[in-house]
Design a protein around this motif. Structure first.
Motif, PDB file in Angstrom:
ATOM      1  N   HIS A  48       1.110   0.798  -8.150  1.00  0.00           N
ATOM      2  CA  HIS A  48       0.236   0.664  -6.986  1.00  0.00           C
ATOM      3  C   HIS A  48       1.073   0.459  -5.724  1.00  0.00           C
ATOM      4  CE1 HIS A  48      -2.194  -0.707 -10.448  1.00  0.00           C
ATOM      5  NE2 HIS A  48      -3.166  -0.056  -9.842  1.00  0.00           N
ATOM      6  N   LEU A  49       0.707   1.194  -4.677  1.00  0.00           N
ATOM      7  CA  LEU A  49       1.270   1.044  -3.338  1.00  0.00           C
ATOM      8  C   LEU A  49       0.116   1.090  -2.347  1.00  0.00           C
ATOM      9  CD1 LEU A  49       4.391   3.424  -3.452  1.00  0.00           C
ATOM     10  CD2 LEU A  49       4.426   0.932  -3.453  1.00  0.00           C
ATOM     11  N   ALA A  50       0.068   0.120  -1.432  1.00  0.00           N
ATOM     12  CA  ALA A  50      -1.029   0.068  -0.463  1.00  0.00           C
ATOM     13  C   ALA A  50      -0.540  -0.597   0.815  1.00  0.00           C
ATOM     14  CB  ALA A  50      -2.226  -0.690  -1.032  1.00  0.00           C
ATOM     15  N   PHE A  51      -0.807   0.050   1.958  1.00  0.00           N
ATOM     16  CA  PHE A  51      -0.466  -0.495   3.267  1.00  0.00           C
ATOM     17  C   PHE A  51      -1.651  -1.281   3.809  1.00  0.00           C
ATOM     18  CE2 PHE A  51       2.672   2.886   3.010  1.00  0.00           C
ATOM     19  CZ  PHE A  51       3.795   2.335   3.614  1.00  0.00           C
ATOM     20  N   SER A  52      -1.365  -2.338   4.555  1.00  0.00           N
ATOM     21  CA  SER A  52      -2.409  -3.110   5.222  1.00  0.00           C
ATOM     22  C   SER A  52      -3.038  -2.256   6.309  1.00  0.00           C
ATOM     23  CB  SER A  52      -1.819  -4.396   5.811  1.00  0.00           C
ATOM     24  OG  SER A  52      -0.821  -4.096   6.772  1.00  0.00           O
ATOM     25  N   PRO A  53      -4.239  -2.605   6.780  1.00  0.00           N
ATOM     26  CA  PRO A  53      -4.907  -1.764   7.787  1.00  0.00           C
ATOM     27  C   PRO A  53      -4.089  -1.536   9.051  1.00  0.00           C
ATOM     28  CG  PRO A  53      -6.454  -3.335   6.840  1.00  0.00           C
ATOM     29  CD  PRO A  53      -5.110  -3.695   6.313  1.00  0.00           C
TER      30      PRO A  53
END
Length: 675
Positions: A593-598
């Motif tokens: 999993h890879l996810a950037f903050s808004p």
């Protein structure tokens, strides 16, 4: 005299001491035979032993009686061989008789003690009649005595009603509940009555608020004390939410599929708003306006883009919030925040989609469950809100040839079963992504030898629009939409990355440095050039070795030949072998999993193959925060992560973003990112 034709007459020889045959059953045995010997159990010699020798001796005897023998001897005389055979046969018969006597044992007559024991155990006719005559209800009293005693007392039970002759022992009287309010059980909808009704349930009092495991059974926050019947009904309701009735039970019992109750005009049906079961025959649920009537989410707490606050590297402020859910029936494989309202969507292999109201400011009921939708025989893999605030649809898919679209405004659940013209390339629809502008839906197609495809559908009509095809060994590892929603970044498993536009097709290709089996890709942040490859600044690519490469596209745009006027723009201004600004090796298992903050300031990277394998990366320094997570942070095996924007009130209090983490145990934990 002998016959005239010279034939000889043969007659059977008579045995000298032959006893007459004895009958099998002697109806009147004599006293002398009372102690007769009987054969004992065990192996015995066969009674026909020596039978052939007897036949031969008889034949020889017959010939001798007739007056002549085979060797021409006279009738009166016999040879020495015949006499010796007779003697041997008699000896053998005597031996057999002696052996039989040894195997037999005498049966002694029964004595008086044995006969008494048999009479006590098995009884006899005389004792049975005597017992019947002497039967009485009380010791020393007969039936006649009892009837006489009743008549003397003047009580005539013959005219008394049956209900007055008996009474029910209901146990001790329950103590009054005092000021505690006991909820009354609702009447069951089914006509079938339970096979057993325990009267103690009416006097049983259970507190739902005092036991943490029972708080999920409450309908409202003030709901606490319930009686036994109501407690059983709520337990059954909770069980049916998690484990719907199997299809084979419905067919075996002949029950019709249970339909949801009709919603009255006032929308007061709370039961149907908390759980919905959907199959192919009944694809409809409740509108969102009814589900969110009590929560009043549609008119307040909307999520707006707050003013961007710049974070510093090194340490980060993380505050743990109340858990959204406890342990569930399956892992949480997908999480999604609503783009406008404080709603969190979660799903997993249990085929159940849950919608929670994220309200951490409420100390009593911070994250209540609004509704849950169960799609039969569909272990959900990917679920997501439509990114447009004006579109109230939810997309959900599984490892199937179809996916569903749930319209929250109307309650309609639509099933899309094929991509016309491309069925052979779209055998499963488990992996999809919606474009940030809400126009397109991308589906990862079936892998082929030497490459794979991504089919793009119109998000409004759900019809096929175009297709992105790449040539990469092993197929597609992952893909993500550009920030403006007009293109895709597609990462192949062999390390090649393709930049693809919906209008222009392939824009450029480049190689991920040191790629060893790419697994996932993500983009975030703003580069300042919205018209160039999506306007995203950061690109993160994870691999099976646990390495995460971070690239800065702003550096690429500064060297873009189309802006500087130098060089060749054949690859769209994208370098074919760019250098990452940082290669992070903090995790040792494959990146899942890879996810950037808004706002693009923080990157969350995680691996589901190891306990508590989660790290936060600060951007633009591309360094890992060292103060979180700690050793005692409540993290298990992570199966999904999602970032959410705070509300206006939360942003004023210093909140920057919310992080939701789904666990393999079914839990969903939340943290708040602060300055």
């Amino acid at each position: 005299m002998a016959p005239s034709n010279g034939a000889k007459r043969y007659l059977p020889t008579q045995t000298k001491e032959t006893a007459p045959p004895k009958p099998l059953f002697d109806p009147e045995p004599s006293d002398t035979e009372a102690g007769a010997l009987q054969p004992a159990n065990g192996s015995q010699e066969p009674e026909w032993e020596g039978f052939e020798e007897g036949r031969e001796s008889q034949e020889h005897g017959e010939s001798s009686e007739d007056g002549s023998s085979e060797d021409g001897s006279s009738e009166d005389g016999s040879s020495e061989d015949e006499s010796s055979e007779d003697e041997s046969s008699e000896a053998e018969s005597s031996q057999v008789a002696t052996k039989k006597k040894k195997m037999e044992k005498p049966i002694l007559p029964k004595d008086a003690e044995e006969e008494e024991l048999e009479r006590i155990i098995f009884g006899d006719s005389a004792g049975f009649r005597k017992g019947i005559d002497g039967f009485s209800l009380a010791p020393g009293a007969s039936l006649d005595d009892e009837s006489e005693k009743e008549q003397e007392d003047g009580e005539d039970y013959g005219n008394v009603a049956d209900q007055d002759l008996f009474f029910f022992d209901a146990g001790p009287t329950a103590q009054p509940a005092g000021s505690l309010a006991v909820a009354k059980a609702e009447e069951s909808e089914d006509d079938d009555k339970p096979a057993w009704d325990d009267s103690d349930d009416e006097r049983l009092v259970v507190s739902l608020a005092s036991v943490p495991q029972l708080r999920k059974l409450r309908d409202t926050e003030e709901d606490d004390m319930v009686n036994g019947k109501e407690y059983v009904r709520r337990l059954r309701r909770q069980y049916e939410r998690l484990y719907p009735v199997p299809e084979w039970v419905i067919h075996a019992t002949g029950q019709a599929k249970r339909k949801r109750r009709h919603i009255e005009d006032d929308g007061s049906d709370v039961e149907s708003a908390s759980d919905m079961d959907v199959d192919d025959e009944d694809l409809s649920t409740l509108p969102l306006s009814i589900l969110l009537k009590d929560a009043d989410i549609m008119s307040r707490n909307s999520r707006n883009s707050a003013k961007k606050r710049k974070l510093e590297a090194g340490t980060v402020g993380m505050v743990r919030l109340k858990d959204v859910t406890g342990a569930g029936p399956s892992a949480v494989t997908s999480l999604s925040f609503h783009p406008t309202y404080p709603l969190l969507l979660s799903s997993g292999p249990s085929s159940t989609l849950s919608l929670h109201h994220v309200n951490p400011s409420d100390p009593h009921n911070p994250n209540p469950l609004l509704t849950s939708l169960h799609i039969k025989r569909t272990p959900l893999t990917t679920t997501a809100f439509h990114p447009s605030s004006s579109d109230s649809r939810i997309f959900l898919s599984a490892r199937r040839r179809y996916f569903h679209v749930w319209n929250l405004a109307t309650g309609l659940v639509e099933k899309v079963s094929r991509v016309y013209g491309h069925e052979h390339e779209q055998r499963t629809m488990e992996h999809f992504a919606l474009s940030p502008n809400g126009k397109y839906m991308a589906l990862r197609g079936s892998s082929k030898k030497g490459g794979a495809v991504v089919n793009v559908l119109d998000a409004r009509t759900l019809q096929w629009v175009t297709q992105a095809r790449i040539e990469s060994r092993g197929g597609i590892a992952d893909f993500a939409w550009w920030g403006n929603g007009n293109g895709l970044i597609i990462a192949g498993k062999s390390g090649e990355v393709t930049e693809w536009s919906v209008q222009h097709g392939v824009v450029g290709r480049w190689m991920d440095e040191g790629a060893v089996g790419n697994t996932t890709v993500a983009v975030g942040g703003k580069s300042g050039r919205d018209d160039w490859i999506g306007g995203d600044r950061w690109v993160a690519i994870g691999s099976s070795s646990g390495i995460v490469n971070i690239y800065d596209r702003r550096m690429w745009s500064e060297k873009d030949p189309s802006t500087t006027g130098d060089g060749d723009a054949s690859n769209g201004g994208i370098p074919k072998a760019p250098k990452p600004i940082r290669a992070l090796d903090n995790l040792t298992t494959p990146i899942s999993h890879l996810a950037f903050s808004p706002d693009g300031q923080v990157l969350a990277m995680a691996s589901r193959w190891k306990h508590a394998a989660l790290r936060l990366v600060h951007l633009p320094s591309a360094t890992v925060y060292r103060n979180w997570p700690k050793q005692n942070t409540a993290l298990g095996r992570i199966t999904s992560i999602a970032w959410g924007s705070p509300s206006e009130e939360e942003a004023k209090e210093g909140s920057i973003a919310q992080l939701a983490v789904g666990m393999e145990t079914g839990r969903i934990r939340m943290w708040e990112l602060r300055e």
